[in-house]
Scaffold this motif. Structure first.
Motif, PDB file in Angstrom:
ATOM      1  N   THR A   3       0.834  -1.199   0.000  1.00  0.00           N
ATOM      2  CA  THR A   3       0.000   0.000   0.000  1.00  0.00           C
ATOM      3  C   THR A   3       0.870   1.251   0.000  1.00  0.00           C
ATOM      4  OG1 THR A   3      -0.112   0.062   2.422  1.00  0.00           O
ATOM      5  CG2 THR A   3      -1.853  -1.142   1.272  1.00  0.00           C
ATOM      6  N   LEU A 106       1.751   5.149  -9.743  1.00  0.00           N
ATOM      7  CA  LEU A 106       0.989   4.617  -8.619  1.00  0.00           C
ATOM      8  C   LEU A 106       0.240   3.376  -9.081  1.00  0.00           C
ATOM      9  CD1 LEU A 106       0.099   4.950  -5.672  1.00  0.00           C
ATOM     10  CD2 LEU A 106      -1.750   6.430  -6.479  1.00  0.00           C
ATOM     11  N   ASN A 107       0.812   2.224  -8.798  1.00  0.00           N
ATOM     12  CA  ASN A 107       0.208   0.949  -9.209  1.00  0.00           C
ATOM     13  C   ASN A 107      -0.107   0.931 -10.703  1.00  0.00           C
ATOM     14  OD1 ASN A 107       0.160  -0.099  -6.488  1.00  0.00           O
ATOM     15  ND2 ASN A 107      -1.556   1.290  -6.096  1.00  0.00           N
ATOM     16  N   THR A 111       0.368   9.360 -12.035  1.00  0.00           N
ATOM     17  CA  THR A 111      -0.403  10.144 -11.078  1.00  0.00           C
ATOM     18  C   THR A 111       0.367  11.403 -10.706  1.00  0.00           C
ATOM     19  OG1 THR A 111      -1.431   8.144 -10.172  1.00  0.00           O
ATOM     20  CG2 THR A 111      -1.491  10.124  -8.797  1.00  0.00           C
ATOM     21  N   GLN A 191      -4.964  11.084 -13.459  1.00  0.00           N
ATOM     22  CA  GLN A 191      -5.214  10.995 -12.015  1.00  0.00           C
ATOM     23  C   GLN A 191      -4.378  12.041 -11.297  1.00  0.00           C
ATOM     24  OE1 GLN A 191      -6.319   7.375  -9.601  1.00  0.00           O
ATOM     25  NE2 GLN A 191      -4.123   7.436  -9.170  1.00  0.00           N
ATOM     26  N   CYS A 229      -3.860   3.546  -1.128  1.00  0.00           N
ATOM     27  CA  CYS A 229      -3.848   3.071  -2.508  1.00  0.00           C
ATOM     28  C   CYS A 229      -3.096   1.743  -2.594  1.00  0.00           C
ATOM     29  CB  CYS A 229      -3.179   4.091  -3.433  1.00  0.00           C
ATOM     30  SG  CYS A 229      -4.081   5.647  -3.587  1.00  0.00           S
ATOM     31  N   ASP A 230      -3.745   0.757  -3.217  1.00  0.00           N
ATOM     32  CA  ASP A 230      -3.119  -0.538  -3.443  1.00  0.00           C
ATOM     33  C   ASP A 230      -3.611  -1.081  -4.779  1.00  0.00           C
ATOM     34  OD1 ASP A 230      -5.714  -1.513  -2.917  1.00  0.00           O
ATOM     35  OD2 ASP A 230      -5.267  -1.858  -0.822  1.00  0.00           O
ATOM     36  N   GLY A 233      -7.162  -0.359  -5.794  1.00  0.00           N
ATOM     37  CA  GLY A 233      -7.605   1.001  -6.040  1.00  0.00           C
ATOM     38  C   GLY A 233      -7.248   1.919  -4.893  1.00  0.00           C
ATOM     39  N   CYS A 234      -7.863   3.096  -4.874  1.00  0.00           N
ATOM     40  CA  CYS A 234      -7.598   4.108  -3.843  1.00  0.00           C
ATOM     41  C   CYS A 234      -8.877   4.411  -3.076  1.00  0.00           C
ATOM     42  CB  CYS A 234      -7.068   5.395  -4.467  1.00  0.00           C
ATOM     43  SG  CYS A 234      -5.434   5.259  -5.236  1.00  0.00           S
ATOM     44  N   ARG A 235      -8.758   4.587  -1.763  1.00  0.00           N
ATOM     45  CA  ARG A 235      -9.927   4.893  -0.940  1.00  0.00           C
ATOM     46  C   ARG A 235      -9.519   5.812   0.209  1.00  0.00           C
ATOM     47  NH1 ARG A 235      -7.913   0.047  -0.751  1.00  0.00           N
ATOM     48  NH2 ARG A 235      -7.230  -0.867   1.221  1.00  0.00           N
TER      49      ARG A 235
END
Length: 242
Positions: A3, A106-107, A111, A191, A229-230, A233-235
């Motif tokens: 993450t 980012l993954n 971004t 993003q 973020c992993d 997705g991002c939360r």
């Protein structure tokens, strides 16, 4: 699952020790298990220069350094309150100061990271003030002052800012969508992650016929806020608070 964590607008100060404790718990717990941590500006309520570090900030610097030494890289953007963070801060904290904006992978998603204040282009008065205080000569003169004089001037700036902001419509102090689109186009991203406005949300929109996303981080006035973020997705998540 690895993450990456993003936080901003903590506005740490000696007057808010509960939030400092919340951050220390975060650094020793959640952040210690992350792949990387990004602080997107306004870590401190005020930073008067690397030669004027408040004693209340020492545990923060020590815990950031412990985190970095454990193998979790910590990257920090300047905010509009702590833009005088410098090389001594980097050395004491183990953090790396990065440019605003900064582009990362980012993954697998290009971004863009920003503090966010430069996107508030409708607030012309603020943009003029920002240009003034970011001028190298203005900063040189400020840092040449005695610490007590710097404290007084910073308090004067803060009080004046609060007075001006209380008279402005909320919309003026939010980001301008054209400014968002322009900076995303310029950097070729779909993003964007930023702070500054204290309005945590995920904004999905269309940019030149493609899906785009702007993620706004929350502040740490009443509680903690972190973007996780992993690969899934991002939360945005809230931490405990006052």
């Amino acid at each position: 699952m690895s993450t990456t964590l993003f936080i901003s607008d903590l506005h740490l100060s000696a007057e808010r020790p509960v939030i400092t404790t919340l951050l220390l718990d975060f650094l020793q717990g959640r952040a210690a298990r992350a792949q990387a941590l990004y602080v997107l500006g306004d870590l401190f309520e005020v930073w008067l220069g690397d030669d004027a570090i408040h004693p209340a900030y020492q545990p923060v610097l020590e815990n950031f350094r412990a985190l970095a030494n454990s193998g979790v890289p910590v990257s920090v953007l300047h905010g509009n309150r702590d833009f005088l963070l410098g090389e001594t801060f980097e050395r004491l904290s183990g953090c790396r100061l990065i440019a605003d904006p900064t582009l990362i992978d980012l993954n697998g998603e290009r971004t863009l990271l920003m503090h966010g204040d430069t996107l508030c282009t409708d607030d012309v008065e603020y943009q003029q003030f920002r240009a003034h205080v970011r001028d190298p000569e203005t900063q040189r003169r400020f840092l040449a002052m005695g610490i007590e004089q710097r404290i007084a001037m910073a308090r004067q700036f803060r009080d004046a800012s609060r007075e001006r902001n209380s008279q402005k419509p909320e919309a003026i102090m939010d980001v301008n969508q054209d400014a968002v689109a322009n900076v995303m186009r310029r950097h070729g991203v779909r993003q964007l992650i930023h702070g500054h406005t204290h309005r945590p949300a995920v904004h999905d929109f269309e940019l030149d016929g493609h899906a785009a996303r702007r993620i706004v981080l929350g502040d740490w006035y009443e509680q903690g806020s972190v973007l996780v973020c992993d690969a899934a997705g991002c939360r945005l998540e809230n931490l405990g608070g006052t």
